[in-house]
Design a protein around this motif. Structure first.
Motif, short mmCIF file in Angstrom:
data_model
loop_
_atom_site.label_atom_id
_atom_site.label_comp_id
_atom_site.label_asym_id
_atom_site.label_seq_id
_atom_site.Cartn_x
_atom_site.Cartn_y
_atom_site.Cartn_z
N ASP A 41 0.83 -1.22 0.00
CA ASP A 41 0.00 0.00 0.00
C ASP A 41 0.86 1.26 0.00
OD1 ASP A 41 -2.15 -1.68 0.09
OD2 ASP A 41 -2.96 -0.94 1.99
N LEU A 42 1.84 1.31 0.89
CA LEU A 42 2.62 2.53 1.06
C LEU A 42 3.48 2.83 -0.17
CD1 LEU A 42 3.47 4.95 2.68
CD2 LEU A 42 5.08 3.51 3.95
N THR A 43 4.15 1.81 -0.73
CA THR A 43 4.98 2.09 -1.91
C THR A 43 4.12 2.45 -3.11
OG1 THR A 43 5.15 -0.30 -2.34
CG2 THR A 43 6.97 0.74 -1.17
N ILE A 44 2.92 1.89 -3.19
CA ILE A 44 2.00 2.29 -4.26
C ILE A 44 1.60 3.75 -4.08
CG2 ILE A 44 -0.38 2.02 -5.09
CD1 ILE A 44 1.45 -0.04 -6.27
N ILE A 45 1.30 4.15 -2.85
CA ILE A 45 0.93 5.54 -2.57
C ILE A 45 2.09 6.47 -2.92
CG2 ILE A 45 0.53 7.18 -0.66
CD1 ILE A 45 -1.33 5.05 0.56
N GLN A 46 3.28 6.14 -2.47
CA GLN A 46 4.44 6.99 -2.74
C GLN A 46 4.71 7.10 -4.24
OE1 GLN A 46 7.13 4.72 -0.25
NE2 GLN A 46 7.04 6.23 1.40
N THR A 47 4.59 5.98 -4.94
CA THR A 47 4.82 5.98 -6.38
C THR A 47 3.78 6.83 -7.09
OG1 THR A 47 5.82 3.77 -6.30
CG2 THR A 47 4.97 4.51 -8.43
N GLU B 181 10.72 10.40 -5.04
CA GLU B 181 11.59 10.67 -3.89
C GLU B 181 11.19 11.95 -3.16
OE1 GLU B 181 13.91 8.89 -2.52
OE2 GLU B 181 13.94 7.25 -3.97
N LYS B 182 10.57 12.88 -3.87
CA LYS B 182 10.16 14.15 -3.25
C LYS B 182 8.78 14.07 -2.61
CE LYS B 182 12.76 16.91 -6.64
NZ LYS B 182 12.65 17.87 -7.78
N ASN B 183 8.09 12.94 -2.79
CA ASN B 183 6.71 12.84 -2.30
C ASN B 183 6.48 11.53 -1.55
OD1 ASN B 183 5.02 15.21 -3.66
ND2 ASN B 183 6.48 14.46 -5.19
N LEU B 184 7.38 11.22 -0.63
CA LEU B 184 7.31 9.96 0.10
C LEU B 184 6.29 9.98 1.25
CD1 LEU B 184 11.10 8.98 0.31
CD2 LEU B 184 9.37 8.18 -1.31
N GLU B 185 6.08 11.14 1.86
CA GLU B 185 5.12 11.19 2.95
C GLU B 185 3.70 11.18 2.39
OE1 GLU B 185 3.94 13.82 6.92
OE2 GLU B 185 5.72 14.33 5.73
N PRO B 186 2.87 10.23 2.83
CA PRO B 186 1.51 10.14 2.29
C PRO B 186 0.71 11.41 2.53
CG PRO B 186 2.08 8.13 3.48
CD PRO B 186 3.17 9.12 3.77
N TRP B 187 0.00 11.83 1.50
CA TRP B 187 -0.92 12.95 1.67
C TRP B 187 -2.13 12.47 2.48
CZ3 TRP B 187 -0.98 13.63 -4.35
CH2 TRP B 187 0.29 14.04 -4.78
N GLN C 284 1.85 9.23 -5.86
CA GLN C 284 2.01 10.65 -5.53
C GLN C 284 3.09 11.29 -6.41
OE1 GLN C 284 0.66 10.63 -0.79
NE2 GLN C 284 2.81 10.77 -1.31
N GLY C 285 4.23 10.59 -6.54
CA GLY C 285 5.28 11.11 -7.39
C GLY C 285 4.86 11.19 -8.84
N PHE C 286 4.16 10.17 -9.31
CA PHE C 286 3.69 10.16 -10.70
C PHE C 286 2.69 11.29 -10.94
CE2 PHE C 286 1.03 7.83 -14.05
CZ PHE C 286 1.84 8.28 -15.09
N CYS C 287 1.79 11.49 -9.97
CA CYS C 287 0.79 12.56 -10.09
C CYS C 287 1.46 13.93 -10.20
CB CYS C 287 -0.15 12.50 -8.90
SG CYS C 287 -1.45 13.76 -8.92
N ARG C 288 2.42 14.20 -9.33
CA ARG C 288 3.14 15.48 -9.38
C ARG C 288 3.86 15.65 -10.71
NH1 ARG C 288 0.96 18.78 -5.62
NH2 ARG C 288 1.56 18.27 -3.47
N TYR C 289 4.42 14.57 -11.23
CA TYR C 289 5.13 14.66 -12.52
C TYR C 289 4.14 14.96 -13.65
CZ TYR C 289 8.33 13.50 -16.32
OH TYR C 289 9.11 13.55 -17.45
N LEU C 290 2.96 14.32 -13.61
CA LEU C 290 1.93 14.59 -14.62
C LEU C 290 1.48 16.05 -14.55
CD1 LEU C 290 -0.29 11.37 -14.38
CD2 LEU C 290 1.30 11.98 -16.22
#
Length: 607
Positions: A83-89, A205-211, A91-97
């Motif tokens: 769950d957590l690595t999916i969330i972190q991934t 890497e810049k968005n590891l803490e879950p929103w 979040q990072g993907f969303c910010r990049y988009l």
């Protein structure tokens, strides 16, 4: 120092329970962030029991996001899918988009998933897809989340069909049951290629803490931004039509393919294939096979062969669990896997028909693609018939992106394939697609049946016309990265520094291409034309006898793969002699280049 309330008491008291401050910090951060009760409890139990080696495996290194996305075992920690690595991934993907698309909130993203699940960690493909949807909708992004499992090809098809910004497919394809993965598609409908992989990795890497909203799948399920595209996409995907009465057996190998292949055959007006009952429905435990990969051969297909014998069918189709690949076997007189070259015959016939109909002007705009480790049969057909053939790097991300470039130039991309039973039979899906490939293969089998011809007989006709192309591919298992590096560095310094082998036990080497270093002896400046990557190993040797051999590391498994092919001139029909020559070449390569005993390489498991 902050100590979350659910930490083991020893860590709450500040004790260095692992003896490794860095590892303790990683564990504390994990337990601070993780809200999955099962994975958090598993980590606490490992700390309590002093399971240092296992903790290091879980927290020693974060999964690397690359052009293949992510793929790893499900379980706790930064090196696993959870769950957590999916969330972190995500979040990072969303910010990049958000950085790449100003219209992201108008166009949106599609998310699909297969049927994998992992009871011990509470992880499943559906759960991971729901978390990804929660994150994107929380940022105002429309999400087209399939309500049921789908084949992987449905995701790139949806991206192109709806004009979306990106797509996510949660699947580990044919990997073992404990694995899962996260595959990303770009707005062109193809898998991502550089520089997007590095951009997404940096953003993760810049968005590891879950929103705060990232865990709230309930809110996402009620969001007006969430849509289910299944009915529309399923209907649009199947807008094709043909007919036949030939008998075919199909297995989905406990994956998602059954429903969709049945629907594709119906859309083609083909007789429904006989389904292998024991493997028909999705089952994340894959109970009847050790490896759910049709490439492994008879061990995966034994139930299919038995059903074919019972029903009088002579052809077997097998999808991998996410239905983006297709294996074909034909009885002659026993069941054997049919070489993927048969598909080249299918599209080769299309080209020949275009020429025969007086459409030679159109042939110059026809393109077919293959990965560099795949058979050169398309090259042979193209040289004689006048259409274009191009090689790309290994992986459909390269063929899909190149295909889109050609389509944008007004060219017609007929076909693309890779030897790992992957086929792109229509530019509607810019990725390998085992569902459409099954339907088109069914059409081919049916057409040949009306001519009293088998797949193998048709393949013989292709060889007679364009020359035999005999392949032999396999792999060694190696978990030691230092051993792998030393093996390839030895080949680059074979007879002194920066010198490649000139021969291999009597087989003369005429050319070398190294796509790790960028060296290509066939080019006037010795610089490779295809893109290079220092992060992966890949060397191709061309031999004077018409043999080609490529050695490369896998991007998703601990394997060193080799691909060999003997390309004979038309007229050379001594198949026994050609097979013997290829066997001798492969033996020489294994003995001299791999040195499996010295390097402690495990051979491919018998299947």
């Amino acid at each position: 120092t902050f100590r979350p309330p659910h930490l083991p008491s020893s860590m709450e008291n500040g004790a260095e329970t692992t003896g490794d401050p860095g590892l303790d910090t990683a564990i504390r951060q994990w337990l601070e962030f993780d809200r999955n009760a099962k994975t958090a409890a598993c980590v606490r139990e490992m700390v309590k029991n002093g399971a240092i080696d296992e903790l290091k495996k879980c927290f020693g290194a974060r999964m690397e996001f690359g052009t293949a996305g992510l793929r790893a075992a499900m379980g706790p920690g930064v090196s696993r899918m959870n769950d957590l690595t999916i969330i972190q991934t995500t979040q990072g993907f969303c910010r990049y988009l958000e950085q790449c698309f100003t219209d992201l909130k108008e166009r949106g993203v599609v998310i699909g998933f297969d049927a994998r699940e992992h009871t011990a960690s509470g992880g499943s493909s559906k759960r991971f897809a729901s978390l990804a949807a929660a994150i994107l909708t929380s940022r105002g992004v429309p999400v087209y989340l399939f309500s049921v499992f789908t084949p992987t090809p449905y995701v790139p098809f949806t991206v192109s069909h709806l004009g979306l910004c990106a797509g996510i497919m949660v699947t580990a394809s044919h990997n073992p049951k404990q694995d899962n993965g996260y595959k990303v598609y770009w707005e062109n409908g193809a898998q991502i290629i550089p520089p997007h992989d590095k951009g997404i990795a940096a953003s993760i890497e810049k968005n590891l803490e879950p929103w705060p909203e990232s865990w709230d799948t309930t809110a996402a399920s009620q969001s007006p931004l969430l849509k289910d595209p299944y009915q529309d996409i399923h209907r649009e995907y199947l807008q094709i039509n043909k007919q036949s009465e030939v008998k075919i057996v199909h297995t989905s190998v406990h994956g998602v393919g059954h429903v969709f292949v049945q629907a594709a055959f119906k859309a083609f007006d083909l007789r429904a294939p006989y389904a292998v009952e024991e493997q028909k429905d999705p089952d994340p435990d894959f109970p009847t096979v050790e490896y759910p990969n049709p490439e492994e051969g008879a061990g995966v297909l034994n139930l299919s062969f038995a059903l074919a014998d019972k029903e009088g069918a002579t052809v077997v189709f097998a999808n991998d669990p996410d239905a983006d690949r297709l294996a074909v076997a034909e009885k002659q007189p026993r069941f054997v896997r049919v070489c993927f070259v048969i598909f080249a015959g299918l599209v080769g016939v299309s080209v020949l028909e275009a020429a025969a109909w007086g459409k030679k002007a159109a042939v110059k705009d026809l393109y077919m693609l293959a990965s560099t480790v795949s058979s050169k049969i398309l090259r042979a057909i193209a040289l004689k018939e006048g259409f274009h053939f191009e090689e790309t790097l290994t992986g459909f991300k390269w063929m899909g992106n190149r295909g889109k470039q050609l389509l944008d130039q007004g060219k017609t991309v007929l076909f693309a394939f890779e030897e790992a039973i992957g086929y792109m039979c229509s530019p509607a899906v810019l990725d390998k697609d085992g569902v459409s490939a099954a339907a088109i293969a069914g059409e081919l089998v049916s057409y040949l049946a009306t001519k009293n011809t088998s797949l193998s007989q048709q393949l013989k006709c292709i060889y007679d016309e364009y020359g035999y192309h005999i392949t032999k591919n396999s792999y060694f298992i190696c978990h030691d990265q230092n051993t792998i590096k030393q093996l390839f560095e030895r080949l680059r310094n074979y007879e002194g520094e920066n010198s490649y082998p000139k021969e291999c036990r009597g087989f003369s080497v005429t050319a070398v291409r190294d796509l790790t270093t960028g060296y290509d002896s066939n080019q006037s400046d010795n610089k490779a034309i295809l893109p290079t990557s220092k992060s992966s190993q890949m060397i191709t040797f061309t031999f004077a006898n018409g043999g080609v051999a490529t050695m490369r590391t896998s991007g998703t498994e601990p394997k060193i793969k080799y691909y060999t092919e003997l390309c004979a001139a038309p007229g050379n029909s001594d198949l026994n002699q050609l097979n013997a020559e290829l066997d001798s070449l492969v033996d020489a390569i294994v003995e001299n280049f791999f040195q499996p005993e010295k390097n402690n390489l495990a051979p491919r498991p018998d299947s």
